[in-house]
Design a protein around this motif. Structure first.
Motif, PDB file in Angstrom:
ATOM      1  N   ARG A 252       0.870  -1.181   0.000  1.00 49.90           N
ATOM      2  CA  ARG A 252       0.000   0.000   0.000  1.00 49.90           C
ATOM      3  C   ARG A 252       0.905   1.228   0.000  1.00 49.90           C
ATOM      4  O   ARG A 252       1.239   1.785   1.053  1.00 49.90           O
ATOM      5  N   ILE A 253       1.312   1.638  -1.206  1.00 54.86           N
ATOM      6  CA  ILE A 253       2.305   2.701  -1.344  1.00 54.86           C
ATOM      7  C   ILE A 253       1.689   3.960  -1.931  1.00 54.86           C
ATOM      8  O   ILE A 253       1.326   3.999  -3.109  1.00 54.86           O
ATOM      9  N   ALA A 254       1.580   4.979  -1.097  1.00 55.04           N
ATOM     10  CA  ALA A 254       1.074   6.265  -1.578  1.00 55.04           C
ATOM     11  C   ALA A 254       2.146   6.945  -2.412  1.00 55.04           C
ATOM     12  O   ALA A 254       3.332   6.632  -2.288  1.00 55.04           O
ATOM     13  N   ALA A 255       1.734   7.861  -3.295  1.00 58.15           N
ATOM     14  CA  ALA A 255       2.721   8.553  -4.123  1.00 58.15           C
ATOM     15  C   ALA A 255       2.298   9.991  -4.349  1.00 58.15           C
ATOM     16  O   ALA A 255       1.108  10.287  -4.474  1.00 58.15           O
TER      17      ALA A 255
ATOM     18  N   SER B 193       6.733   4.423   5.987  1.00 55.14           N
ATOM     19  CA  SER B 193       8.057   4.632   5.408  1.00 55.14           C
ATOM     20  C   SER B 193       7.961   5.716   4.346  1.00 55.14           C
ATOM     21  O   SER B 193       6.929   5.877   3.708  1.00 55.14           O
ATOM     22  N   VAL B 194       9.043   6.453   4.172  1.00 50.22           N
ATOM     23  CA  VAL B 194       9.058   7.510   3.146  1.00 50.22           C
ATOM     24  C   VAL B 194      10.358   7.438   2.346  1.00 50.22           C
ATOM     25  O   VAL B 194      11.445   7.335   2.914  1.00 50.22           O
ATOM     26  N   ILE B 195      10.207   7.483   1.021  1.00 55.77           N
ATOM     27  CA  ILE B 195      11.385   7.536   0.157  1.00 55.77           C
ATOM     28  C   ILE B 195      11.158   8.640  -0.877  1.00 55.77           C
ATOM     29  O   ILE B 195      10.011   8.935  -1.242  1.00 55.77           O
ATOM     30  N   ALA B 196      12.250   9.275  -1.318  1.00 57.52           N
ATOM     31  CA  ALA B 196      12.118  10.403  -2.247  1.00 57.52           C
ATOM     32  C   ALA B 196      13.214  10.341  -3.301  1.00 57.52           C
ATOM     33  O   ALA B 196      13.967   9.368  -3.380  1.00 57.52           O
TER      34      ALA B 196
ATOM     35  N   GLY C 130      18.765   6.294   4.391  1.00 55.59           N
ATOM     36  CA  GLY C 130      18.553   7.088   5.597  1.00 55.59           C
ATOM     37  C   GLY C 130      17.737   6.266   6.572  1.00 55.59           C
ATOM     38  O   GLY C 130      17.756   5.040   6.525  1.00 55.59           O
ATOM     39  N   GLY C 131      16.995   6.897   7.410  1.00 53.49           N
ATOM     40  CA  GLY C 131      16.217   6.151   8.397  1.00 53.49           C
ATOM     41  C   GLY C 131      14.730   6.257   8.172  1.00 53.49           C
ATOM     42  O   GLY C 131      13.946   5.912   9.064  1.00 53.49           O
ATOM     43  N   SER C 132      14.310   6.681   7.005  1.00 47.28           N
ATOM     44  CA  SER C 132      12.878   6.919   6.824  1.00 47.28           C
ATOM     45  C   SER C 132      12.143   5.751   6.169  1.00 47.28           C
ATOM     46  O   SER C 132      10.971   5.863   5.848  1.00 47.28           O
ATOM     47  N   VAL C 133      12.858   4.644   5.980  1.00 48.91           N
ATOM     48  CA  VAL C 133      12.209   3.452   5.431  1.00 48.91           C
ATOM     49  C   VAL C 133      12.515   2.261   6.331  1.00 48.91           C
ATOM     50  O   VAL C 133      13.663   2.079   6.753  1.00 48.91           O
ATOM     51  N   CYS C 134      11.492   1.463   6.659  1.00 49.99           N
ATOM     52  CA  CYS C 134      11.769   0.221   7.379  1.00 49.99           C
ATOM     53  C   CYS C 134      10.901  -0.896   6.831  1.00 49.99           C
ATOM     54  O   CYS C 134       9.934  -0.647   6.105  1.00 49.99           O
TER      55      CYS C 134
ATOM     56  N   THR D  68       1.138   2.159   4.012  1.00 48.15           N
ATOM     57  CA  THR D  68       2.235   1.954   4.961  1.00 48.15           C
ATOM     58  C   THR D  68       3.530   2.576   4.477  1.00 48.15           C
ATOM     59  O   THR D  68       4.548   2.501   5.155  1.00 48.15           O
ATOM     60  N   ALA D  69       3.491   3.151   3.279  1.00 47.88           N
ATOM     61  CA  ALA D  69       4.703   3.771   2.745  1.00 47.88           C
ATOM     62  C   ALA D  69       4.317   4.856   1.748  1.00 47.88           C
ATOM     63  O   ALA D  69       3.191   4.889   1.255  1.00 47.88           O
ATOM     64  N   ALA D  70       5.278   5.749   1.487  1.00 48.36           N
ATOM     65  CA  ALA D  70       5.019   6.825   0.535  1.00 48.36           C
ATOM     66  C   ALA D  70       6.247   7.081  -0.310  1.00 48.36           C
ATOM     67  O   ALA D  70       7.370   7.084   0.186  1.00 48.36           O
TER      68      ALA D  70
END
Lengths: 338, 338
Positions: free
Chosen positions: A181-184, A273-276, A330-334, A244-246
């Motif tokens: 479930r990945i928001a974008a 979790s957040v990735i960019a 970094g620490g924004s994804v687990c 649960t993630a973006a």
DNA sequence: CTGAAAGCGCTAACAC
DNA sequence: GTGTTAGCGCTTTCAG
């Protein structure tokens, strides 16, 4: 106060003053000193318009930057300035607001400064040959490409990451960590620009892994500002859509999105979790450090200048470089607890 | 491609083309259309150098910005641009690297563009009359002053916060919250510039409250970059000096300093309160939101333009405005448990 | 070594 | 309405 005044005051000819001002030889030391002194005491400053007007060609490279507050560009600029200088050229820098036309600005600059070449930092992705015919010198698109345009590849150069692929990889990181479930978040999804490429990469990564694209999880932010990221994340949370993630298409927006998560009492990365994409220096200093795909800004800058020089001096055709973006863990994804 | 070529192609005189290009009346509709068409198809662009050279005076205001990546300036710039435009003037913008001389750049721009006035965003605090005599039009120093220079107050204008007072107030907030071991971070403490003023304000606030200034708690960062803030905080922590709060002279450094605290497993604000000066939009999006003294950037921008216009149009003498900075109560300061 | 003179492309009188 | 012309301040031949 003109060159004429200085000449009169020194009792010499106007061309002699010109020679001194331009460090030409063939001026007696005595006269040189007298002229320099007169220049100093009178606070004389040569008129650049007149200089440019008479000059038939310079050794200057124009750099046109669209978007003042763009931190990514301001880091690259230092490298570009150093590279241009190292090769014995002058750099003429112009900043443009986001709503101004970089091609027109470049064309004006070219004529005004008799440029040898142009570097564009930030521009549209859909140039046409007719439009670019205004530019009469070699040019390089730095950190963007012409994916939606009709330019011939040989007519220009570009150096940028592969936006589709980089987005694909970023989303794949999330999927590998167990998220589905990945928001974008994108400026827009069909603007024929960088955002569309990244949106396509997002969709491709999901599909490749058998995850359907849920429109309820795709947010068009309508901009790249922090406000846009914050507002968009907040409204997505309030919509009740579960995720649960973006994936956020730019660091600045991601930082703001994380703030929105915090304000809604969600922890990053435990709850989301957040990735960019970007790799701004700034995003190293947030807590947690942002996990992001780092654009090799220094490499892009250095290679852009190198290619431009090759076009100018060796007359080579357009080159299109696609340096790799690299994941900063970094620490924004687990990993998602399954 | 020059105005002459267009004239020949249209079978008209060169001044007729000039009239069309400058939207002057006294041109028949028929000719106007023909000229415009020729301009379009030939991609003709007027040469600005030639235009500037012949012009004896413009309605342009020069804006010289020192420091490309300065987020505070890039917010102010939007307001300045709008204000200048609203008053019917043109704005000529020049960005400078931090090591370039804004006075010289301003003087060059003034002659080149026949400016009516100048706005300086960022500059030194110690101008001398001799130095500024290069500038022949009214000018305003935006967000800085001439505290360490010898300019006559009536010869220029300035709009900026009172740096001493603002630092004094920031530190007082910390003291009021029960802190007495207050670390402080400045670019330098005796550079005859903004940092010295803020350092003085820090010292004054401590003394006023009977707290001695402990040199071990004062760190000179040697810059305003995030690296500088991070490195400085880290080394202070490692020095073993005890402190429960920190005053940082700029938001960007404060954000980095907070990161350093986190990396050393210190909580903000529980283990260390942090207060800064600036009020960048960015610092609203950190967690916790930065507690900081907000510079009224919009007001500074608006008033700077207004004053400049009054100097130009009404010939008034220099004005020196000191708008108030206001405390933003973020979450980075808490009361010390006594 | 140095000065005179011819423009660079354009605008703004000034004639017609 | 429209064309002719005189510079704006400077660099660059070309003579001396």
């Amino acid at each position: 106060m003109t060159i004429k005044d200085i000449a009169r005051e020194c009792g010499v000819g106007i061309s002699t003053v010109s020679r001194v001002l331009n460090n030409k030889p063939d001026v007696s030391e005595e006269v040189r000193k007298k002229v320099l002194a007169a220049v100093e005491t009178n606070g004389y400053i040569p008129n650049n318009s007149a200089r440019d007007l008479v000059k038939s060609r310079s050794d200057a490279i124009g750099v046109v930057v669209r978007g003042t507050g763009n931190l990514f560009f301001s880091d690259m600029l230092k490298v570009i300035a150093a590279e241009i200088d190292r090769r014995g050229y002058d750099m003429i820098l112009r900043f443009l607001a986001t709503d101004e036309d970089e091609v027109k600005a470049g064309a004006i600059l070219e004529r005004e400064k008799k440029l040898r070449g142009l570097l564009f930092l930030g521009g549209r992705f859909n140039y046409t040959p007719a439009e670019m015919s205004l530019i009469g010198v070699p040019y390089v698109c730095c950190s963007y490409t012409n994916s939606f345009g009709t330019l011939r590849e040989s007519d220009f150069s570009s150096v940028s990451i592969d936006d589709f692929k980089t987005a694909y990889e970023a989303v794949s990181v999330l999927i590998a960590a167990g998220h589905s479930r990945i928001a974008a978040f994108f400026d827009a999804c069909d603007d024929h620009s960088i955002s569309e490429l990244r949106y396509d990469g997002y969709c491709a990564a999901l599909k490749k892994n058998g995850i359907p694209v849920d429109p309820a999880l795709v947010v068009q932010t309508g901009g790249f500002e922090m406000e846009d990221g914050y507002r968009s994340m907040k409204s997505l949370i309030e919509s009740g859509a579960g995720f649960t993630a973006a994936f956020v298409e730019a660091d600045m927006m991601a930082i703001a999105a994380i703030k929105a998560l915090h304000d809604c009492h969600k922890r990053v990365p435990e709850d989301c979790s957040v990735i960019a994409i970007d790799g701004l220096k700034l995003s190293e200093y947030t807590s947690p450090t942002l996990t992001t795909m780092i654009q090799p800004g220094e490499e892009i800058a250095r290679e852009s200048v190198r290619i431009l020089m090759d076009m100018i001096e060796k007359g080579i055709e357009g080159v299109h470089l696609r340096p790799e973006a690299h994941l900063r863990n970094g620490g924004s994804v687990c990993s998602r607890q399954l």
